[in-house]
Design an enzyme around this catalytic site. Structure first.
Site, PDB file in Angstrom:
ATOM      1  N   LEU A  12      19.428   6.837-101.187  1.00 42.37           N
ATOM      2  CA  LEU A  12      18.724   5.415-100.343  1.00 42.37           C
ATOM      3  C   LEU A  12      17.796   7.177 -99.698  1.00 42.37           C
ATOM      4  O   LEU A  12      17.417   7.007 -99.176  1.00 42.37           O
ATOM      5  CB  LEU A  12      19.543   4.910 -99.450  1.00 42.37           C
ATOM      6  CG  LEU A  12      20.192   4.016 -99.969  1.00 42.37           C
ATOM      7  CD1 LEU A  12      21.290   3.388 -99.717  1.00 42.37           C
ATOM      8  CD2 LEU A  12      19.106   2.947-100.951  1.00 42.37           C
ATOM      9  N   GLY A  13      18.724   8.444 -99.208  1.00 44.54           N
ATOM     10  CA  GLY A  13      18.371   9.508 -98.200  1.00 44.54           C
ATOM     11  C   GLY A  13      19.013  10.243 -98.411  1.00 44.54           C
ATOM     12  O   GLY A  13      20.117  10.801 -99.424  1.00 44.54           O
ATOM     13  N   THR A  30      24.461  13.115 -98.608  1.00 47.51           N
ATOM     14  CA  THR A  30      23.539  11.754 -99.475  1.00 47.51           C
ATOM     15  C   THR A  30      23.963  10.477 -99.718  1.00 47.51           C
ATOM     16  O   THR A  30      25.313  10.072 -99.928  1.00 47.51           O
ATOM     17  CB  THR A  30      23.509  12.344-100.901  1.00 47.51           C
ATOM     18  OG1 THR A  30      22.831  14.222-100.973  1.00 47.51           O
ATOM     19  CG2 THR A  30      22.319  11.488-102.276  1.00 47.51           C
ATOM     20  N   LYS A  86      28.396   7.011 -98.346  1.00 52.29           N
ATOM     21  CA  LYS A  86      27.812   8.508 -98.479  1.00 52.29           C
ATOM     22  C   LYS A  86      28.872   9.561 -98.641  1.00 52.29           C
ATOM     23  O   LYS A  86      30.287   9.650 -98.723  1.00 52.29           O
ATOM     24  CB  LYS A  86      28.074   8.699 -96.976  1.00 52.29           C
ATOM     25  CG  LYS A  86      27.469   8.254 -95.688  1.00 52.29           C
ATOM     26  CD  LYS A  86      27.248   8.729 -94.093  1.00 52.29           C
ATOM     27  CE  LYS A  86      25.982   8.177 -93.108  1.00 52.29           C
ATOM     28  NZ  LYS A  86      26.086   8.788 -91.911  1.00 52.29           N
ATOM     29  N   ASP A 110      24.634  11.315 -80.373  1.00 61.03           N
ATOM     30  CA  ASP A 110      24.226  11.786 -81.527  1.00 61.03           C
ATOM     31  C   ASP A 110      22.783  10.598 -81.713  1.00 61.03           C
ATOM     32  O   ASP A 110      21.979  10.164 -82.745  1.00 61.03           O
ATOM     33  CB  ASP A 110      24.075  12.089 -82.864  1.00 61.03           C
ATOM     34  CG  ASP A 110      23.695  12.817 -83.641  1.00 61.03           C
ATOM     35  OD1 ASP A 110      22.017  12.972 -83.074  1.00 61.03           O
ATOM     36  OD2 ASP A 110      22.892  12.683 -84.649  1.00 61.03           O
TER      37      ASP A 110
END
Length: 352
Positions: free
Chosen positions: A59-60, A65, A79, A182
């Protein structure tokens, strides 16, 4: 046979090391009886869920990753360690386990759910709620795989309001305030209804009861969103999140990423602040905002953003104040939209 034995021993060693670190973090963060339970998945389960880490399921990718997978008969985002970066394995482990620890303390409808983790690999893997519509950043900057990425002015205000709910809960909903550190548009995910879901708690910290701040040792966060006062003092307070959220408000309003440069200005926030001082905000807002918003609600939203991005934390509002003002603006815009819809409906009825 020998190789299989070494793999087994490595998994067991990682599990013990990562499990001990996770337990230590949980104790440090003073987890109580009301924490959300988390499931521990095996490396084999993760491998099967991702179809042996099929590249087509990615997905990204940045510091991690992210794969789409199926676990416990539901779609999840997994993840795993991303491309090599310049930091130690211990730092990466700490970053991943911090997300597990902090997320166990937060259960809120506007926060991405954390289902579990895998401790059998050198860098732990995280299993999260799958959010299908990408991030706010994708929609604002045209990176989503959709016919249109231009979200409406009303949706922009609503998404900002929903994100403020999550941050308000983190700051005031627990004995120990949790600071995200963040907050940015790419950490605000949107579900199938474009409901905001705050994610990625790798830099988050909790402030001990009775303390005014957490003393950091280095600057955490993302360039363009980091509180300038925190960069100098390394003192983490709720106002760090207020500043970063203010940058998101500016991004929502003018449609530009905070790291973009404008003429003699270092970034879009400086450009926005000067535009407000020179009373020309309507010259820089995004076309969607200008076309759909009224002068009244655009100015109210801009004034709130300006208060949030003050250089000094004492001059910024609290997240509770931010939430109250966003709700007021949202109600204002919704009432105008409802009135316009009723007037349009009445006009069509007369013509029929």
């Amino acid at each position: 046979m020998e190789k299989a034995r070494h793999v087994f021993e490595a998994k067991e060693e990682y599990f013990i090391q990562n499990g001990a670190m996770l337990l230590e973090k949980q104790i440090t963060c003073n987890q109580g009886r009301d924490t959300e339970p988390i499931k521990i998945f095996t490396a084999k389960e993760i491998q099967q869920a991702t179809n042996n880490y099929d590249p087509n399921l990615i997905l990204g990718s940045d510091i991690a990753t992210i794969y789409k997978g199926i676990l416990d008969e539901r779609e999840v985002a997994i993840k795993v360690k991303g491309p090599p970066i310049r930091c130690s394995t211990e730092t990466m482990v700490d970053f991943f386990l911090q997300q597990v620890t902090i997320k166990q303390l937060i259960s809120h409808k506007n926060v991405v759910r954390h289902y579990g983790c895998c401790l059998e690999t050198e860098i732990p893997m995280l299993v999260l709620e799958f959010i299908p519509n990408g991030t706010l950043s994708d929609h604002l900057h045209g990176q989503c795989n959709m016919i249109t990425c231009r979200i409406s002015w009303l949706d922009r205000i609503r998404i900002a309001t929903e994100t403020s709910y999550a941050l308000c809960y983190m700051h005031y909903g627990r004995l120990r305030p949790i600071i995200h550190l963040d907050v940015k548009s790419s950490n605000i995910f949107l579900d199938e209804f474009l409901t905001a879901k705050l994610s990625n708690f790798g830099f988050a910290v909790s402030i001990a009861p009775g303390e005014d701040f957490f003393q950091g040792s280095s600057v955490e966060g993302t360039y363009g969103y980091v509180d300038p006062e925190y960069q100098v003092t390394l003192q983490v307070t709720e106002k760090c999140d207020v500043y970063s959220f203010g940058v998101v408000l500016v991004e929502v309003l003018i449609g530009h990423h905070p790291s973009e440069m404008f003429l003699r200005h270092n970034n879009s926030v400086d450009y926005f602040v000067l535009s407000m001082e020179e009373n020309r905000i309507f010259q820089i807002v995004a076309d969607v905002v200008l076309g759909q918003g009224s002068n009244e609600d655009i100015q109210a939203f801009a004034k709130l953003a300006l208060r949030c991005v003050k250089n000094k934390g004492d001059e910024r509002p609290s997240m509770r104040e931010v939430t109250i003002e966003l709700r007021r603006i949202l109600q204002l815009v919704r009432s105008k939209d409802s009135k316009l819809s009723n007037e349009t409906g009445s006009a069509l009825t007369r013509l029929a």
